[in-house]
Design an enzyme around this catalytic site. Structure first.
Site, PDB file in Angstrom:
ATOM      1  N   GLN A   1       0.776  -1.246   0.000  1.00  0.00           N
ATOM      2  CA  GLN A   1       0.000   0.000   0.000  1.00  0.00           C
ATOM      3  C   GLN A   1       0.803   1.290   0.000  1.00  0.00           C
ATOM      4  O   GLN A   1       0.473   2.230  -0.734  1.00  0.00           O
ATOM      5  CB  GLN A   1      -0.950   0.015   1.219  1.00  0.00           C
ATOM      6  CG  GLN A   1      -1.874   1.212   1.223  1.00  0.00           C
ATOM      7  CD  GLN A   1      -2.739   1.367   2.460  1.00  0.00           C
ATOM      8  OE1 GLN A   1      -3.246   2.437   2.719  1.00  0.00           O
ATOM      9  NE2 GLN A   1      -2.935   0.315   3.220  1.00  0.00           N
TER      10      GLN A   1
ATOM     11  N   GLU B   1       1.446  -1.148   8.231  1.00  0.00           N
ATOM     12  CA  GLU B   1       0.652  -0.008   8.704  1.00  0.00           C
ATOM     13  C   GLU B   1       0.571   0.145  10.227  1.00  0.00           C
ATOM     14  O   GLU B   1       0.973   1.156  10.788  1.00  0.00           O
ATOM     15  CB  GLU B   1      -0.775  -0.135   8.128  1.00  0.00           C
ATOM     16  CG  GLU B   1      -1.795   0.826   8.675  1.00  0.00           C
ATOM     17  CD  GLU B   1      -1.554   2.269   8.248  1.00  0.00           C
ATOM     18  OE1 GLU B   1      -1.312   2.497   7.057  1.00  0.00           O
ATOM     19  OE2 GLU B   1      -1.610   3.162   9.111  1.00  0.00           O
TER      20      GLU B   1
ATOM     21  N   GLY C   1      -7.822  20.756  19.030  1.00  0.00           N
ATOM     22  CA  GLY C   1      -7.469  22.167  18.950  1.00  0.00           C
ATOM     23  C   GLY C   1      -7.962  22.969  20.139  1.00  0.00           C
ATOM     24  O   GLY C   1      -8.387  22.437  21.155  1.00  0.00           O
ATOM     25  N   GLY C   2      -7.926  24.278  19.990  1.00  0.00           N
ATOM     26  CA  GLY C   2      -8.337  25.154  21.078  1.00  0.00           C
ATOM     27  C   GLY C   2      -9.851  25.330  21.179  1.00  0.00           C
ATOM     28  O   GLY C   2     -10.338  25.996  22.083  1.00  0.00           O
TER      29      GLY C   2
ATOM     30  N   ASP D   1       0.735   3.894   5.935  1.00  0.00           N
ATOM     31  CA  ASP D   1       0.968   3.521   4.530  1.00  0.00           C
ATOM     32  C   ASP D   1       0.660   4.674   3.579  1.00  0.00           C
ATOM     33  O   ASP D   1       1.548   5.232   2.947  1.00  0.00           O
ATOM     34  CB  ASP D   1       0.083   2.330   4.152  1.00  0.00           C
ATOM     35  CG  ASP D   1       0.675   1.013   4.629  1.00  0.00           C
ATOM     36  OD1 ASP D   1       1.872   0.982   4.922  1.00  0.00           O
ATOM     37  OD2 ASP D   1      -0.068   0.029   4.714  1.00  0.00           O
TER      38      ASP D   1
HETATM   39  N1  CAO Z   1      12.034 -10.151  -9.237  1.00  0.00           N
HETATM   40  C1  CAO Z   1      12.697 -10.894  -8.368  1.00  0.00           C
HETATM   41  N2  CAO Z   1      12.688 -10.699  -7.029  1.00  0.00           N
HETATM   42  C2  CAO Z   1      11.944  -9.669  -6.584  1.00  0.00           C
HETATM   43  C3  CAO Z   1      11.204  -8.822  -7.448  1.00  0.00           C
HETATM   44  C4  CAO Z   1      11.274  -9.097  -8.831  1.00  0.00           C
HETATM   45  N3  CAO Z   1      10.619  -8.366  -9.722  1.00  0.00           N
HETATM   46  N4  CAO Z   1      10.565  -7.904  -6.709  1.00  0.00           N
HETATM   47  C5  CAO Z   1      10.879  -8.163  -5.423  1.00  0.00           C
HETATM   48  N5  CAO Z   1      11.712  -9.205  -5.336  1.00  0.00           N
HETATM   49  C6  CAO Z   1      12.292  -9.811  -4.150  1.00  0.00           C
HETATM   50  C7  CAO Z   1      13.063  -8.813  -3.327  1.00  0.00           C
HETATM   51  O1  CAO Z   1      14.302  -8.570  -3.907  1.00  0.00           O
HETATM   52  C8  CAO Z   1      13.127  -9.536  -1.990  1.00  0.00           C
HETATM   53  O2  CAO Z   1      14.155 -10.510  -2.052  1.00  0.00           O
HETATM   54  P1  CAO Z   1      15.260 -10.732  -0.894  1.00  0.00           P
HETATM   55  O3  CAO Z   1      14.518 -10.758   0.396  1.00  0.00           O
HETATM   56  O4  CAO Z   1      15.856 -12.060  -1.265  1.00  0.00           O
HETATM   57  O5  CAO Z   1      16.225  -9.631  -0.958  1.00  0.00           O
HETATM   58  C9  CAO Z   1      11.816 -10.311  -1.942  1.00  0.00           C
HETATM   59  O6  CAO Z   1      11.264 -10.223  -3.263  1.00  0.00           O
HETATM   60  C10 CAO Z   1      10.763  -9.849  -0.963  1.00  0.00           C
HETATM   61  O7  CAO Z   1      10.702  -8.451  -0.818  1.00  0.00           O
HETATM   62  P2  CAO Z   1      10.249  -7.817   0.568  1.00  0.00           P
HETATM   63  O8  CAO Z   1      11.154  -8.336   1.650  1.00  0.00           O
HETATM   64  O9  CAO Z   1      10.170  -6.350   0.414  1.00  0.00           O
HETATM   65  O10 CAO Z   1       8.761  -8.404   0.741  1.00  0.00           O
HETATM   66  P3  CAO Z   1       8.048  -9.055   2.010  1.00  0.00           P
HETATM   67  O11 CAO Z   1       6.739  -9.497   1.485  1.00  0.00           O
HETATM   68  O12 CAO Z   1       8.865 -10.068   2.701  1.00  0.00           O
HETATM   69  O13 CAO Z   1       7.850  -7.818   3.002  1.00  0.00           O
HETATM   70  C11 CAO Z   1       7.053  -5.642   3.653  1.00  0.00           C
HETATM   71  C12 CAO Z   1       6.821  -6.898   2.797  1.00  0.00           C
HETATM   72  C13 CAO Z   1       5.999  -4.621   3.274  1.00  0.00           C
HETATM   73  C14 CAO Z   1       6.941  -5.978   5.138  1.00  0.00           C
HETATM   74  C15 CAO Z   1       8.470  -5.072   3.345  1.00  0.00           C
HETATM   75  O14 CAO Z   1       8.593  -4.911   1.959  1.00  0.00           O
HETATM   76  C16 CAO Z   1       8.769  -3.756   4.042  1.00  0.00           C
HETATM   77  O15 CAO Z   1       9.031  -3.702   5.247  1.00  0.00           O
HETATM   78  N6  CAO Z   1       8.748  -2.660   3.268  1.00  0.00           N
HETATM   79  C17 CAO Z   1       9.116  -1.342   3.753  1.00  0.00           C
HETATM   80  C18 CAO Z   1       8.035  -0.729   4.591  1.00  0.00           C
HETATM   81  C19 CAO Z   1       6.721  -0.652   3.881  1.00  0.00           C
HETATM   82  O16 CAO Z   1       6.582  -0.073   2.839  1.00  0.00           O
HETATM   83  N7  CAO Z   1       5.718  -1.196   4.536  1.00  0.00           N
HETATM   84  C20 CAO Z   1       4.340  -0.955   4.132  1.00  0.00           C
HETATM   85  C21 CAO Z   1       3.790  -2.007   3.307  1.00  0.00           C
HETATM   86  S1  CAO Z   1       2.121  -1.650   3.041  1.00  0.00           S
HETATM   87  O17 CAO Z   1       1.371  -2.126   4.405  1.00  0.00           O
END
Ligand code: CAO
Length: 415
Positions: free
Chosen positions: A17, A139, A247-248, A168
């Site tokens: 998001q 979030e 607020g106030g 988010d």
């Molecule tokens: N091709 C190949 N690999 C890909 C890719 C693509 N097109 N796009 C993503 N990937 C890989 C990434 O490189 C990552 O690999 P590694 O872990 O091996 O380096 C993997 O996919 C997973 O990415 P991620 O760790 O970002 O995803 P997740 O689902 O495990 O975590 C989230 C999700 C949101 C917790 C994390 O991305 C995060 O903390 N983001 C920053 C904060 C944020 O924006 N949070 C709000 C999300 S909305 O509620």
């Protein structure tokens, strides 16, 4: 006339998001947003909270309007080559991967700069540098760590998260401003720069008034507009203020006609000082206009419970819309508690494009929130979200790949 951001190319590595909120805004303003998704699966939200089997969820469609989708395995050698070409061609790369993911992919800030010194690299992470910088964040974690949860809810209950996605979507908004600012600075500097927003910081920015209150509390020991005053207790930290106005001008939520059965038959009522006389007349408490216990805002502060009980005695005899109509005649600030159902069907929101109906090839018609930011010279047309990889071939052709190159990438499962 073209759109405000026409000609700006965004390489969109966002998912879920926070990041997609940002790039959707940029797309609405006319940027060409190329969403890069994992081949085969794509953004995880395509399949989360699905209401129709096999169809992109509303979660996805409502956050990814006006974008193009390319599938690419950016961990494969051939995928990295495609990505390099895209980096050279685009103005901004936006990502909200977990900390370190882009580096692990082989695309550090230094590397991206070497490929394209004009590129702006914009990132959302949960936390900035510090003890939690390596944590994944969603979030509600941001709401809790950014000061929102501890100051939301009622004094006798636990901390509460809010329905507004301030962690988010709020951080996505912050990032969009950072990107546009960096694009503006690039016009004179000729260089790209990094734009970083931590969700904790974004939430805290939106909770700025609570840090104000923390310092007021530390200085004076009480805050007279809080419901804890005068009979409750204040501790060392800003307490949860229920529905008290921040607020106030003291405000509260009061019951309206039908509250016994309708969970949204309520009104937010503000006892704004300049219209105190009118408030007293409307609720039938004329004596409070001159009574020294009620006549001034300062005198009313220890009596707010009693004041709002009297307001509620009046509002409970009217529907929230009847009360609105009457109060607005006297410029008394108030607002109905509108349910999502009421908002979905509100004609004025449809007319302004704040709520829009969008058609989608596999889903059919659905409602979405349009662009809340209205530019007179750059109106927003909300276009449906792309299907997974819908524009892969088109985008590869734009960066010079031939038909047979594309077939080879396909057979190697790179796209
Ligand atoms: N091709 C190949 N690999 C890909 C890719 C693509 N097109 N796009 C993503 N990937 C890989 C990434 O490189 C990552 O690999 P590694 O872990 O091996 O380096 C993997 O996919 C997973 O990415 P991620 O760790 O970002 O995803 P997740 O689902 O495990 O975590 C989230 C999700 C949101 C917790 C994390 O991305 C995060 O903390 N983001 C920053 C904060 C944020 O924006 N949070 C709000 C999300 S909305 O509620």
């Amino acid at each position: 006339m073209g759109k405000a951001l026409e000609g700006v190319r965004i390489l969109d590595f966002t998912h879920v998001q926070s990041g997609p909120t940002c790039t959707q805004l940029l797309a609405w303003f006319g940027a060409d947003v190329i969403k890069v998704e994992k081949a085969g699966t794509g953004d995880i939200t395509r399949e989360q909270l699905r209401d129709i089997p096999g169809v992109d969820s509303l979660y996805f469609t409502m956050l990814n309007h006006n974008k193009r989708s390319v599938t690419l395995d950016t961990k494969s050698e051939q995928g990295k080559q495609v990505l390099e070409k895209l980096i050279k061609r685009c103005d901004v790369l936006v990502e909200n991967f977990a900390p370190g993911a882009l580096d692990r992919m082989g695309f550090s800030w230094e590397r991206i700069q070497a490929l394209n010194p004009r590129m702006i690299v914009a990132s959302i992470k949960g936390f900035g540098p510090g003890p939690y910088e390596d944590c994944k964040v969603y979030e509600n974690v941001a709401q809790c760590a950014g000061g929102s949860a501890s100051t939301t809810g009622f004094d006798d209950g636990p901390p509460l998260v809010t329905g507004a996605q301030i962690g988010d979507s709020g951080t996505g908004l912050h990032l969009a401003l950072g990107i546009v600012t960096a694009l503006y600075q690039r016009q004179t500097s000729g260089r790209g720069q990094r734009v970083q927003c931590a969700m904790q910081d974004g939430v805290l920015n939106l909770c700025r008034v609570k840090l104000r209150d923390q310092q007021r509390l530390e200085r004076n020991g009480v805050m007279k507009e809080y419901p804890q005053y005068p009979n409750g207790k204040f501790g060392a930290a800003v307490p949860r203020a229920g529905n008290a106005s921040g607020g106030g001008q003291p405000g509260s939520i009061v019951k309206c006609k039908g509250w016994e059965t309708d969970p949204n038959a309520y009104l937010y009522f503000i006892t704004q000082a300049p219209v105190w006389k009118e408030i007293c007349k409307v609720i039938g408490k004329e004596s409070w206009i001159t009574d020294p216990d009620y006549a001034t805002p300062e005198a009313r502060l220890p009596r707010l419970k009693e004041v709002f009980a009297a307001v509620e005695e009046w509002t409970a005899t009217k529907t929230k819309f009847e009360a609105m109509d009457i109060l607005n005649q006297y410029d008394i600030p108030c607002g109905p508690i509108l349910s999502m159902q009421e908002i979905a069907h509100e004609p004025s929101l449809r007319k302004t494009g704040t709520v829009v109906e969008v058609d989608h090839p596999t889903r059919g018609k659905y409602l979405s929130v349009g662009n809340p930011i209205k530019l007179s010279d750059s109106p927003t047309d909300v276009k449906r979200s792309p299907l997974l990889g819908e524009h892969t071939e088109e985008i590869l052709a734009e960066i010079g790949y031939t038909r047979s190159d594309i077939e080879s990438l396909k057979s190697n499962k790179v796209i």
